[in-house]
Design a protein around this motif. Sequence first.
Motif, PDB file in Angstrom:
ATOM      1  N   PRO A  49      14.175  34.761  26.636  1.00 40.15           N
ATOM      2  CA  PRO A  49      15.351  34.594  25.513  1.00 40.15           C
ATOM      3  C   PRO A  49      15.943  35.523  24.727  1.00 40.15           C
ATOM      4  O   PRO A  49      15.113  36.219  24.161  1.00 40.15           O
ATOM      5  CB  PRO A  49      14.932  33.406  24.679  1.00 40.15           C
ATOM      6  N   GLY A  50      17.126  35.751  24.536  1.00 40.30           N
ATOM      7  CA  GLY A  50      17.763  37.044  24.008  1.00 40.30           C
ATOM      8  C   GLY A  50      17.747  38.316  24.813  1.00 40.30           C
ATOM      9  O   GLY A  50      18.155  39.183  24.346  1.00 40.30           O
ATOM     10  N   CYS A  51      17.092  38.275  25.958  1.00 38.17           N
ATOM     11  CA  CYS A  51      16.924  39.602  26.793  1.00 38.17           C
ATOM     12  C   CYS A  51      18.287  39.678  27.666  1.00 38.17           C
ATOM     13  O   CYS A  51      18.853  38.421  28.041  1.00 38.17           O
ATOM     14  CB  CYS A  51      15.860  39.234  27.672  1.00 38.17           C
ATOM     15  N   ASP A  52      18.732  40.729  28.028  1.00 41.80           N
ATOM     16  CA  ASP A  52      19.936  41.098  28.799  1.00 41.80           C
ATOM     17  C   ASP A  52      19.810  40.409  30.264  1.00 41.80           C
ATOM     18  O   ASP A  52      20.580  40.228  30.878  1.00 41.80           O
ATOM     19  CB  ASP A  52      20.371  42.484  28.959  1.00 41.80           C
ATOM     20  N   ASP A  53      18.362  40.440  30.704  1.00 37.98           N
ATOM     21  CA  ASP A  53      18.145  40.271  32.189  1.00 37.98           C
ATOM     22  C   ASP A  53      18.233  38.630  32.262  1.00 37.98           C
ATOM     23  O   ASP A  53      17.581  37.740  31.625  1.00 37.98           O
ATOM     24  CB  ASP A  53      16.665  40.509  32.716  1.00 37.98           C
TER      25      ASP A  53
END
Length: 273
Positions: A49-53
Amino acid sequence: MHTVWKGNLTFGLVSIGIKLHSAVEEKDVKLISIHKDCLVPIRHEKIAPGCDDDAIEPEDIVKAYEYGPHQYVILNNNELDALKKEYEVKAVDIMSFVQLEEIDPVYFDRSYFISPTPGSEKAYLLLRQALERTGKIGLVKISLRSRQHLAIIRVLDDCLILETIHYPDEVRTVDQVPNLPDADQFTIQTKELVAAITLVNQLTVRFDPEAYQDEYRSALLDLIELKIEQEDIVKPVINPNRDLGSIMEALSASIEQTKPAPKKPARTKKASL
């Protein structure tokens, strides 16, 4: 019977080649989650969560220990492998002997049958008879499932059995249990205690494991068989606009669902081990 561990068991200067076999076979009925409309199995993707991937690849996942809120120390595979290798127990040494009654059942975890390797039958029999005559059990350490375990070795019928037990710091203490009644808070009448003891004695029987079964599992299997017999089954609807990957998933699920149901084996009474 599948071998889960193979090595040596030492009894003083006596070395016994042994194999461990799981003594328990899980009988849970496996249910999967599928989409209610298209009937395709649900795939759970790894995300951060919150990661660009959008999705995380296996090579991007590392092991870490959270020692504070959102504070981590990362442990790489080389460090973990080196630590496991250093503390791996390759030979099981009987450290001491104790009485089985001294170990509360709350400590017990998993059970494994022990069989001797060719050439170790006499030494195996020697240890088994020594434990039978003394009424003792052996205390050992062993590495199983990538961790070190404390375990005991005892006799079950004509077989040696190894049972892993929890370390003391893994077992919670009674003083952590909330709302335990104090004997000083309530008065138990003598006639009440006598009646309770009488009931206990009247319901006391010799334990027969064959007299018990998982009634829920049996009922669930009966329900599944009934639905199959009544052809109360559903087939996935394939949307032609889906990509090839989704179509292949649906086809694979269809193949699995249209396989002939396996014949139910006749129930036979298990022979004593």
